[in-house]
Motif scaffolding. Structure first.
Motif, short mmCIF file in Angstrom:
data_model
loop_
_atom_site.label_atom_id
_atom_site.label_comp_id
_atom_site.label_asym_id
_atom_site.label_seq_id
_atom_site.Cartn_x
_atom_site.Cartn_y
_atom_site.Cartn_z
N GLU A 271 0.83 -1.21 0.00
CA GLU A 271 0.00 0.00 0.00
C GLU A 271 0.86 1.26 0.00
OE1 GLU A 271 -3.66 1.96 -0.12
OE2 GLU A 271 -3.20 -0.18 -0.27
N ARG A 272 1.96 1.22 0.74
CA ARG A 272 2.84 2.38 0.81
C ARG A 272 3.52 2.62 -0.55
NH1 ARG A 272 5.20 0.81 4.74
NH2 ARG A 272 7.02 -0.23 3.84
N GLU A 273 3.99 1.57 -1.19
CA GLU A 273 4.64 1.72 -2.49
C GLU A 273 3.63 2.13 -3.56
OE1 GLU A 273 6.78 -1.75 -3.48
OE2 GLU A 273 8.17 -1.63 -1.78
N TYR A 274 2.41 1.61 -3.45
CA TYR A 274 1.38 1.99 -4.43
C TYR A 274 1.04 3.48 -4.31
CZ TYR A 274 -3.23 2.39 -6.58
OH TYR A 274 -4.30 2.80 -7.34
N ARG A 275 0.90 3.97 -3.09
CA ARG A 275 0.59 5.39 -2.91
C ARG A 275 1.76 6.27 -3.38
NH1 ARG A 275 -3.75 6.97 0.11
NH2 ARG A 275 -5.00 5.30 1.05
N THR A 276 2.99 5.80 -3.16
CA THR A 276 4.15 6.56 -3.64
C THR A 276 4.14 6.65 -5.16
OG1 THR A 276 5.42 5.84 -1.72
CG2 THR A 276 6.65 6.69 -3.60
N MET A 277 3.81 5.53 -5.81
CA MET A 277 3.78 5.51 -7.27
C MET A 277 2.65 6.39 -7.80
SD MET A 277 3.34 2.18 -9.75
CE MET A 277 1.70 1.88 -9.08
N GLU A 278 1.49 6.34 -7.16
CA GLU A 278 0.36 7.16 -7.60
C GLU A 278 0.64 8.65 -7.35
OE1 GLU A 278 -2.42 6.40 -9.21
OE2 GLU A 278 -1.69 4.34 -9.42
N THR A 279 1.33 8.94 -6.26
CA THR A 279 1.68 10.34 -5.99
C THR A 279 2.64 10.89 -7.04
OG1 THR A 279 1.38 9.91 -3.62
CG2 THR A 279 2.56 11.91 -4.24
N ALA A 280 3.58 10.06 -7.47
CA ALA A 280 4.50 10.48 -8.52
C ALA A 280 3.75 10.73 -9.84
CB ALA A 280 5.59 9.43 -8.71
N LYS A 281 2.79 9.87 -10.15
CA LYS A 281 1.99 10.09 -11.35
C LYS A 281 1.18 11.37 -11.24
CE LYS A 281 1.47 5.23 -12.69
NZ LYS A 281 0.50 4.13 -12.93
N LEU A 282 0.65 11.63 -10.03
CA LEU A 282 -0.15 12.84 -9.82
C LEU A 282 0.71 14.09 -10.00
CD1 LEU A 282 -2.79 14.19 -8.95
CD2 LEU A 282 -2.06 13.89 -6.57
N ALA A 283 1.93 14.04 -9.51
CA ALA A 283 2.82 15.20 -9.68
C ALA A 283 3.11 15.46 -11.15
CB ALA A 283 4.12 14.97 -8.91
N THR A 284 3.25 14.38 -11.92
CA THR A 284 3.49 14.55 -13.36
C THR A 284 2.28 15.15 -14.05
OG1 THR A 284 4.97 12.63 -13.29
CG2 THR A 284 4.19 13.33 -15.44
N GLN A 285 1.07 14.74 -13.64
CA GLN A 285 -0.14 15.28 -14.25
C GLN A 285 -0.35 16.75 -13.88
OE1 GLN A 285 -3.37 12.71 -13.14
NE2 GLN A 285 -2.50 10.91 -14.18
N LEU A 286 0.02 17.12 -12.64
CA LEU A 286 -0.18 18.50 -12.22
C LEU A 286 0.73 19.47 -12.96
CD1 LEU A 286 -0.55 18.07 -8.34
CD2 LEU A 286 -2.35 18.57 -10.00
N GLN A 287 1.83 18.98 -13.50
CA GLN A 287 2.72 19.86 -14.25
C GLN A 287 2.10 20.33 -15.56
OE1 GLN A 287 6.40 17.74 -14.77
NE2 GLN A 287 6.97 17.87 -12.58
N HIS A 288 1.17 19.53 -16.09
CA HIS A 288 0.55 19.87 -17.36
C HIS A 288 -0.84 20.47 -17.19
CE1 HIS A 288 3.75 17.64 -19.37
NE2 HIS A 288 3.55 16.65 -18.48
N VAL A 289 -1.24 20.71 -15.94
CA VAL A 289 -2.58 21.27 -15.73
C VAL A 289 -2.63 22.71 -16.23
CG1 VAL A 289 -4.24 21.98 -13.96
CG2 VAL A 289 -3.15 19.74 -13.84
N GLY A 290 -1.56 23.46 -16.00
CA GLY A 290 -1.56 24.87 -16.41
C GLY A 290 -1.58 25.04 -17.91
N THR A 291 -0.99 24.14 -18.66
CA THR A 291 -0.94 24.27 -20.11
C THR A 291 -2.18 23.71 -20.79
OG1 THR A 291 0.26 22.19 -20.23
CG2 THR A 291 1.57 24.21 -20.08
N THR A 292 -2.66 22.57 -20.34
CA THR A 292 -3.80 21.93 -21.00
C THR A 292 -5.13 22.36 -20.39
OG1 THR A 292 -3.62 20.03 -19.53
CG2 THR A 292 -2.39 19.95 -21.59
N GLY A 293 -5.14 22.71 -19.11
CA GLY A 293 -6.40 23.09 -18.46
C GLY A 293 -7.25 21.92 -18.06
#
Length: 482
Positions: A271-293
Motif C-alpha cells: 500500500e505504501r509503495e502503491y501510494r508513492t507511485m500514484e503520488t509520482a503520477k499525480l505530480a506529473t499530471q499537475l505539471q501539465h494542468v496549467g498548459t492543458t487546463g
C-alpha cells in the motif's frame, strides 16, 4: 577401606585388621516396613521380621482367614467374595474383596453428556463423569467478541496458561509495533483490556499466577474485525474499542498487468509503495494542468477506500518474457493454435522439434518401430481432442528398456504423459493424452532423421532433353516443301 558390611569405611589410620568387622548396628527397615534390623551391620539382605502375632488375620469382609502364627507384614488372605464396601454409584458391584482402602472405579457403560453439553455420549464408563465429543466448544468468551476455538473440553474456556501466553504475546506485539512511541502510550497500549476492563495485563498475569477465574483472564485470540483501509483482519490481541492503527502484515500477491510476474509482500508495504507511485503520477499530471487546463482526479489518492482499486495489485513492470508470451498468444490466436504455451515449452525452433540424439539413434536402428509409435500417438491425440472424456490412454505391448525410454521421451512432444507398469519382462508403457493439453508436433522423428540423412521428402525434378523452340524450320519440313 570399606568394612565387612560394604556400607561404612574404617576410620583407623594404621589399621592392621583383615576382616574389618563393622561395630555399628544395621538399622535398616525390615521387609514388614514397620521394624528396623537390630543385628550388627552386615552385607546382603536382612532377616525376616521376627515379630509374630497370634491373632487371626482376615480379609475385609471376614470370609477368608489366616490362622496364627502371623508374621509381621503379612497381607490379608485373598478373597473371592464380592466387595462389601459402600459404593459411590448405584450399579452392582463387579469386583472382589480387596485390602485397599479405595475401591477400583466402576466401569459400567452408560450414557452421559459431553463436557460442553453438545451431545449425549454413549458407552461412557460410570467413573467418567463426562468426555469430549470431538466438536468445537463454540462457547462465547467473556470478551463478547470471540467464541472458544478449543475442542470440547472440561473446565473453563480460558485457562491461566493460555491467558498468560496471550498477555506475553500482547506485550511483545505492543513493544515491536510501538517501539518509536513514548513510554506512556506503550504502557496504555499494553494494559488495554480484552474484555473492556483496564489493566488487563496485570490482572491476567496475577490471575495466571493465582489460578483465578476465567472472568478475569485475558482472551487469547486475535481481533478479527476488518481494517478500514485494506479489509484484512486486525490480527491484534483481543481488545476493546477501536482497532489500533498498526501495519497490516497480511501477505498479498502483486503481479504485473499480464499476470506473468508475481511476488508476495506485506499488505502495508504494498500500500505504501502503491501510494508513492500514484503520488509520482499525480505530480506529473499537475505539471501539465496549467498548459492543458485539464482536471486531475484525486479521489483514488485521498480516499481511505483506495485499497479497493485492483490496480494496486498489478503494479509490477512487464519484462521481455511477458512481451514474448504476449506475441506468442497473439500468433496462436491468429493461427488458431491450441495451447501455445505447451507447444512453446517443447523446445520448438523454426518449426522443427528439438529431438534428442537418443531418439534419432533409435529411429535409425528401427525406423518401423518409430513410425508405429508415431502413428499410435497421433491417433491417440486425435481421439483425445474429439472425445467427450477428459483423457484417453493407449497401452503399448511389453518391450525392451530402450524402446520404453523412446516412448517416454517421444510422448513429451505430443504433450502426453507416459507411465510404466508391471515388472520385467512384461513391463509396458501406457501413454495418456489429456484433452486441451495434448498436441501434434510439427514434424515426426522419422521425417527429421530422413532429412538429416539426405532423403528428400518430395522427389526432385526429372532432367530430360530440352525441346527446341527456334524459328528456323527443321530439315524435314524443308524436304517436304522441296
Amino acid at each position: 577401606k570399606l568394612r565387612f558390611c560394604g556400607r561404612h569405611r574404617c576410620a583407623g589410620k594404621c589399621c592392621i585388621e583383615v576382616d574389618h568387622v563393622c561395630p555399628l548396628k544395621c538399622g535398616r527397615y525390615l521387609s514388614c516396613g514397620n521394624h528396623r534390623c537390630s543385628d550388627d551391620c552386615h552385607p546382603g539382605n536382612c532377616q525376616r521380621c521376627q515379630h509374630v502375632s497370634w491373632e487371626e488375620l482376615t480379609c475385609h469382609c471376614g470370609a477368608e482367614m489366616m490362622l496364627p502364627p502371623v508374621y509381621c507384614g503379612s497381607k490379608p488372605p485373598p478373597c473371592s467374595e464380592l466387595c462389601a464396601r459402600q459404593q459411590s454409584c448405584q450399579h452392582p458391584v463387579s469386583h472382589t474383596c480387596h485390602p485397599e482402602e479405595n475401591c477400583p472405579p466402576c466401569i459400567m457403560l452408560m450414557e452421559a453428556p459431553c463436557f460442553g453439553k453438545h451431545k449425549i455420549m454413549r458407552n461412557t464408563c460410570c467413573y467418567q463423569k463426562a468426555m469430549s465429543c470431538g466438536e468445537m466448544c463454540d462457547k462465547s468468551l467473556p470478551c463478547g467478541q470471540h467464541k472458544c476455538n478449543r475442542v470440547c473440553h472440561d473446565g473453563p474456556c480460558i485457562t491461566a496458561m493460555s491467558s498468560a501466553g496471550g498477555v506475553a504475546s500482547s506485550n511483545n506485539n505492543a513493544a515491536s509495533r510501538n517501539s518509536g512511541a513514548s513510554a506512556k502510550s506503550s504502557t496504555n497500549a499494553a494494559s488495554s483490556s480484552s474484555c473492556g476492563n483496564n489493566n488487563a495485563s496485570s490482572t491476567g498475569a496475577a490471575s495466571a499466577r493465582s489460578g483465578g477465574s476465567s472472568a478475569h483472564l485475558q482472551c487469547p485470540q486475535n481481533c478479527t474485525r476488518p481494517r478500514q483501509v485494506c479489509g484484512h483482519p486486525c490480527s491484534s490481541p483481543c481488545h476493546a474499542g477501536d482497532c489500533p492503527n498498526t501495519s497490516c502484515r497480511q501477505k498479498v500477491m502483486v503481479q504485473c498487468k499480464c499476470g506473468n510476474r508475481s511476488t508476495a509482500m506485506q499488505c502495508s508495504e504494498n500500500e505504501r509503495e502503491y501510494r508513492t507511485m500514484e503520488t509520482a503520477k499525480l505530480a506529473t499530471q499537475l505539471q501539465h494542468v496549467g498548459t492543458t487546463g485539464a482536471s486531475v482526479d484525486l479521489s483514488h489518492i485521498l480516499s481511505s477506500q483506495s485499497s479497493n482499486n485492483k490496480d494496486r495489485f498489478k503494479r509490477l513492470e512487464c519484462n521481455d518474457v511477458c512481451a514474448s508470451k504476449e506475441r506468442a498468444s497473439r500468433l496462436a490466436l491468429a493461427l488458431q493454435i491450441e495451447n501455445p504455451e505447451s507447444r512453446g515449452s517443447l523446445g520448438t525452433a523454426m518449426g522443427q522439434a528439438a529431438y534428442s540424439d537418443f531418439l534419432k539413434d533409435e529411429t535409425k536402428k528401427d525406423p518401423s518401430f518409430a513410425s508405429t509409435v508415431h502413428k499410435a500417438m497421433h491417433d491417440l491425440v486425435v481421439k483425445a481432442r474429439d472425445s467427450k472424456q477428459k483423457s484417453r490412454s493407449h497401452s503399448f505391448p511389453a518391450m525392451s528398456r530402450d524402446k520404453r525410454q523412446f516412448i517416454h521421451e517421444y510422448c513429451k512432444f505430443f504433450g502426453c504423459d507416459g507411465m510404466s507398469y508391471d515388472e520385467e519382462p512384461k513391463k509396458n508403457v501406457v501413454v495418456t493424452a489429456r484433452k486441451g493439453m495434448c498436441l501434434l508436433p510439427v514434424c515426426s522423428i522419422v521425417e527429421v532423421v530422413q532429412r538429416e540423412n539426405g532423403h528428400k521428402k518430395v522427389p526432385g525434378p526429372v532432367w530430360g532433353t530440352r525441346r527446341q523452340t527456334s524459328s528456323t524450320p527443321i530439315s524435314v519440313e524443308d524436304g517436304d516443301d522441296a
